[in-house]
Design a protein around this motif. Structure first.
Motif, PDB file in Angstrom:
ATOM      1  N   GLY A  88       0.464 -10.244  -5.745  1.00  0.00           N
ATOM      2  CA  GLY A  88       2.067 -10.559  -6.203  1.00  0.00           C
ATOM      3  C   GLY A  88       3.175 -10.281  -4.872  1.00  0.00           C
ATOM      4  O   GLY A  88       2.335 -10.573  -4.136  1.00  0.00           O
ATOM      5  N   LYS A 121      -2.781 -11.604   5.918  1.00  0.00           N
ATOM      6  CA  LYS A 121      -3.885 -11.650   4.745  1.00  0.00           C
ATOM      7  C   LYS A 121      -4.591 -12.618   5.050  1.00  0.00           C
ATOM      8  O   LYS A 121      -5.491 -13.201   4.026  1.00  0.00           O
ATOM      9  CB  LYS A 121      -3.403 -11.535   3.628  1.00  0.00           C
ATOM     10  CG  LYS A 121      -2.585 -10.016   3.594  1.00  0.00           C
ATOM     11  CD  LYS A 121      -2.695  -8.779   3.766  1.00  0.00           C
ATOM     12  CE  LYS A 121      -1.934  -8.009   3.475  1.00  0.00           C
ATOM     13  NZ  LYS A 121      -2.246  -6.460   3.785  1.00  0.00           N
ATOM     14  N   LEU A 154      -6.262  -0.747   2.027  1.00  0.00           N
ATOM     15  CA  LEU A 154      -6.477   0.044   0.253  1.00  0.00           C
ATOM     16  C   LEU A 154      -7.596  -1.093  -0.354  1.00  0.00           C
ATOM     17  O   LEU A 154      -8.329  -0.214  -0.940  1.00  0.00           O
ATOM     18  CB  LEU A 154      -4.918  -0.022  -0.472  1.00  0.00           C
ATOM     19  CG  LEU A 154      -4.242   1.075   0.243  1.00  0.00           C
ATOM     20  CD1 LEU A 154      -3.330   1.626  -0.709  1.00  0.00           C
ATOM     21  CD2 LEU A 154      -5.450   2.612   0.458  1.00  0.00           C
ATOM     22  N   ARG A 183      -0.821  -9.228  -1.503  1.00  0.00           N
ATOM     23  CA  ARG A 183       0.340  -9.661  -1.411  1.00  0.00           C
ATOM     24  C   ARG A 183       0.138 -11.275  -0.670  1.00  0.00           C
ATOM     25  O   ARG A 183      -0.907 -11.383  -0.069  1.00  0.00           O
ATOM     26  CB  ARG A 183       0.972  -9.298  -0.480  1.00  0.00           C
ATOM     27  CG  ARG A 183       1.672  -7.693  -0.845  1.00  0.00           C
ATOM     28  CD  ARG A 183       2.707  -7.005  -0.229  1.00  0.00           C
ATOM     29  NE  ARG A 183       1.705  -6.567   0.912  1.00  0.00           N
ATOM     30  CZ  ARG A 183       2.288  -7.202   2.315  1.00  0.00           C
ATOM     31  NH1 ARG A 183       2.889  -8.447   2.241  1.00  0.00           N
ATOM     32  NH2 ARG A 183       1.515  -6.449   3.269  1.00  0.00           N
ATOM     33  N   GLY A 200       0.845  -1.258   0.167  1.00  0.00           N
ATOM     34  CA  GLY A 200      -0.202  -0.096   0.345  1.00  0.00           C
ATOM     35  C   GLY A 200       0.540   1.475  -0.274  1.00  0.00           C
ATOM     36  O   GLY A 200       0.351   2.615  -0.675  1.00  0.00           O
ATOM     37  N   GLU A 222     -10.448  -0.049  -2.617  1.00  0.00           N
ATOM     38  CA  GLU A 222     -10.135  -0.088  -3.882  1.00  0.00           C
ATOM     39  C   GLU A 222     -11.909  -1.024  -4.820  1.00  0.00           C
ATOM     40  O   GLU A 222     -12.176  -0.488  -5.763  1.00  0.00           O
ATOM     41  CB  GLU A 222      -9.338  -0.882  -4.483  1.00  0.00           C
ATOM     42  CG  GLU A 222      -8.045   0.098  -4.382  1.00  0.00           C
ATOM     43  CD  GLU A 222      -6.663  -1.090  -4.528  1.00  0.00           C
ATOM     44  OE1 GLU A 222      -5.740  -0.695  -3.895  1.00  0.00           O
ATOM     45  OE2 GLU A 222      -6.816  -2.253  -4.385  1.00  0.00           O
TER      46      GLU A 222
HETATM   47  N1  UDP Z   1      -1.307  -5.067  -3.837  1.00  0.00           N
HETATM   48  C1  UDP Z   1      -1.006  -5.461  -5.983  1.00  0.00           C
HETATM   49  N2  UDP Z   1      -0.333  -6.333  -6.836  1.00  0.00           N
HETATM   50  C2  UDP Z   1      -0.282  -7.227  -5.894  1.00  0.00           C
HETATM   51  C3  UDP Z   1      -1.114  -7.196  -4.472  1.00  0.00           C
HETATM   52  C4  UDP Z   1      -1.902  -5.879  -4.071  1.00  0.00           C
HETATM   53  O1  UDP Z   1      -1.248  -4.060  -6.744  1.00  0.00           O
HETATM   54  O2  UDP Z   1      -0.395  -7.784  -6.611  1.00  0.00           O
HETATM   55  C5  UDP Z   1      -1.577  -3.688  -4.320  1.00  0.00           C
HETATM   56  C6  UDP Z   1      -3.118  -3.656  -4.030  1.00  0.00           C
HETATM   57  O3  UDP Z   1      -4.519  -3.339  -4.873  1.00  0.00           O
HETATM   58  C7  UDP Z   1      -3.613  -2.754  -2.999  1.00  0.00           C
HETATM   59  C8  UDP Z   1      -2.751  -2.410  -2.438  1.00  0.00           C
HETATM   60  O4  UDP Z   1      -0.925  -3.717  -2.854  1.00  0.00           O
HETATM   61  O5  UDP Z   1      -3.242  -1.269  -3.450  1.00  0.00           O
HETATM   62  C9  UDP Z   1      -2.163  -2.994  -0.633  1.00  0.00           C
HETATM   63  O6  UDP Z   1      -2.323  -2.134  -0.147  1.00  0.00           O
HETATM   64  P1  UDP Z   1      -3.722  -2.988   1.459  1.00  0.00           P
HETATM   65  O7  UDP Z   1      -3.222  -1.831   2.049  1.00  0.00           O
HETATM   66  O8  UDP Z   1      -4.437  -3.520   1.186  1.00  0.00           O
HETATM   67  O9  UDP Z   1      -2.389  -4.216   1.941  1.00  0.00           O
HETATM   68  P2  UDP Z   1      -0.418  -4.071   2.362  1.00  0.00           P
HETATM   69  O10 UDP Z   1       0.238  -5.041   0.591  1.00  0.00           O
HETATM   70  O11 UDP Z   1       0.229  -2.213   2.311  1.00  0.00           O
HETATM   71  O12 UDP Z   1      -0.427  -4.382   3.360  1.00  0.00           O
END
Ligand code: UDP
Length: 406
Positions: free
Chosen positions: A254, A229, A313, A224, A42, A317
């Protein structure tokens, strides 16, 4: 890339005018952001947009990423987990190595901007440089800080108190600290590839590409591959639902360069999913914003079954896309979801499965939740509000009183 004025259609022109007014006041300032990964997670997601928008408003902003080796990121991942309440042991050598890497980074960096935002624990040791500069330093915490383990908390506290202030994402994360504390929630960018409107035919094409059948319900969690998660918990909940409803599950995510646990978690997820052709475990490359956008839009229900969550996030979204979201009542998620008004909050695998069934069976109710969800995000969690908060906070640091008069 969208310009600040392009957001007027979404948030109203008065919000945009206010941003430019604040930008005028903040023009003499420069801002540095520092974190530990340029992609994944995020923090990177937010800085990618926030930094250019600050520059557009006339505030010079830059973003630096610290470097570290495998050992450093193994230690910082342990810190991350321990701050989220997971028991982890740290040796004296761990702390020394951590501080040494931050000190090594500091040697090749400069910190002469008006305000230095240090994001999360990984670069926190950089604050040792602060006495050499006549500026303001803020620690920006994106972590669920509601129940940190004492060992890591006591270590970090000394460093946090060296900053001029600490920013947390939710009121529950504030702690007794000998520095100012601010509450600023994260945000999403409604015009980014991740969140902008896309054609239904594009959504169809992405689902077809992954061979996911839009004719049957699709439940999706984008995250991730991280224990916190709870992807395996998601599979368990799906299996409870699958007994009654012919649905599909998408677990897409990812890695992040500062998260060394991803591969191990992914393997466990693949094992748990084995033998069920309706579970799609998708490993996405970093540049998958449009694909994620489409996956969220095309899903019947979006899940975020985190065990701990700084903000989440992915919840914002999905809500922004008008989707019915079921998410755990942890960390910053209850700021985003008011139970049964604009989404569903759950505490267990069984509760998650129950609501998955309910929302699949009651599409009108699910749509109503989604509609309210989009409005809640519009009012509270878009990047324009975030930009405003950061600029006002930066200005306030240079005032003796806590109030900034525009
Ligand atoms: N995200 C991404 N690709 C992935 C997994 C997550 O672009 O393979 C993005 C997701 O859409 C979000 C962010 O990474 O915008 C994750 O933010 P979040 O606050 O949900 O979790 P964090 O990874 O920071 O713990």
């Amino acid at each position: 890339m969208a310009q600040v004025r392009d957001y007027a259609d979404i948030v109203g022109s008065s919000v945009i005018e206010e941003l430019f007014t604040i930008g005028e006041k903040a023009r003499s300032m420069s801002i540095q952001h520092i974190n530990s990964t340029a992609v994944g997670g995020g923090v990177a997601e937010i800085l990618t947009r926030l930094v250019p928008m600050m520059n557009e408003l006339g505030v010079r902003a830059r973003w630096d990423v610290i470097k570290g080796g495998e050992r450093f990121f193994a230690i910082t991942k342990k810190m991350h987990n321990a701050l989220h309440g997971v028991p982890e042991n740290f040796s004296e050598e761990d702390w020394e190595h951590f501080l040494q890497v931050d000190a090594d980074n500091a040697r090749s960096m400069s910190f002469d901007d008006s305000v230095v935002f240090v994001h999360d624990p990984q670069p926190i040791g950089l604050v040792n440089e602060r006495p050499h500069y006549d500026n303001k330093w803020v620690w920006r915490c994106h972590i669920d800080f509601s129940e940190p383990r004492q060992n890591v908390w006591l270590f970090l506290k000394d460093y946090i108190e060296e900053f001029d202030g600490a920013i947390f994402s939710a009121p529950a994360f504030s702690r007794p600290l000998n520095t100012k504390q601010f509450l600023i929630s994260p945000s999403i960018d409604p015009l980014s590839n991740k969140n902008k409107d896309v054609e239904e035919s594009y959504v169809d094409s992405i689902f077809e590409g992954f061979k996911i059948d839009r004719g049957r319900p699709v439940i999706t969690q984008i995250s991730r591959f991280d224990y916190l998660k709870d992807p395996v918990g998601v599979i368990k909940a799906y299996k409870l639902v699958k007994r009654y409803i012919d649905c599909q599950l998408v677990l897409a995510g990812g890695g992040a360069t500062d998260d060394p646990e991803g591969e191990k978690v992914l393997k466990e997820v693949q094992e748990a999913a084995e033998g069920d052709k309706d579970i799609f475990v998708l490993l996405l490359p970093p540049s998958s914003d449009l694909e994620i956008n489409a996956l969220q839009r095309g899903s019947t229900v979006v899940l975020q079954k985190s065990l701990r969550e700084g903000f989440g996030l992915t919840v914002a979204e999905a809500l922004w896309k008008g989707k019915p979201v079921i998410a755990s009542a942890v960390g910053g998620i209850p700021l985003q979801i008011k139970h049964k008004y604009n989404g569903i909050l759950t505490h267990t695998i069984e509760g998650t499965a129950y609501w998955m069934k309910q929302l699949i069976n009651e599409p009108d109710y699910a749509n109503e939740l989604g509609k309210n969800g989009r409005e809640h995000i519009r009012q509270n969690f878009l990047i324009t509000r975030h930009l405003r908060d950061y600029l006002l906070l930066s200005l306030s640091l240079f005032h003796d009183k806590d109030i900034v008069y525009l």
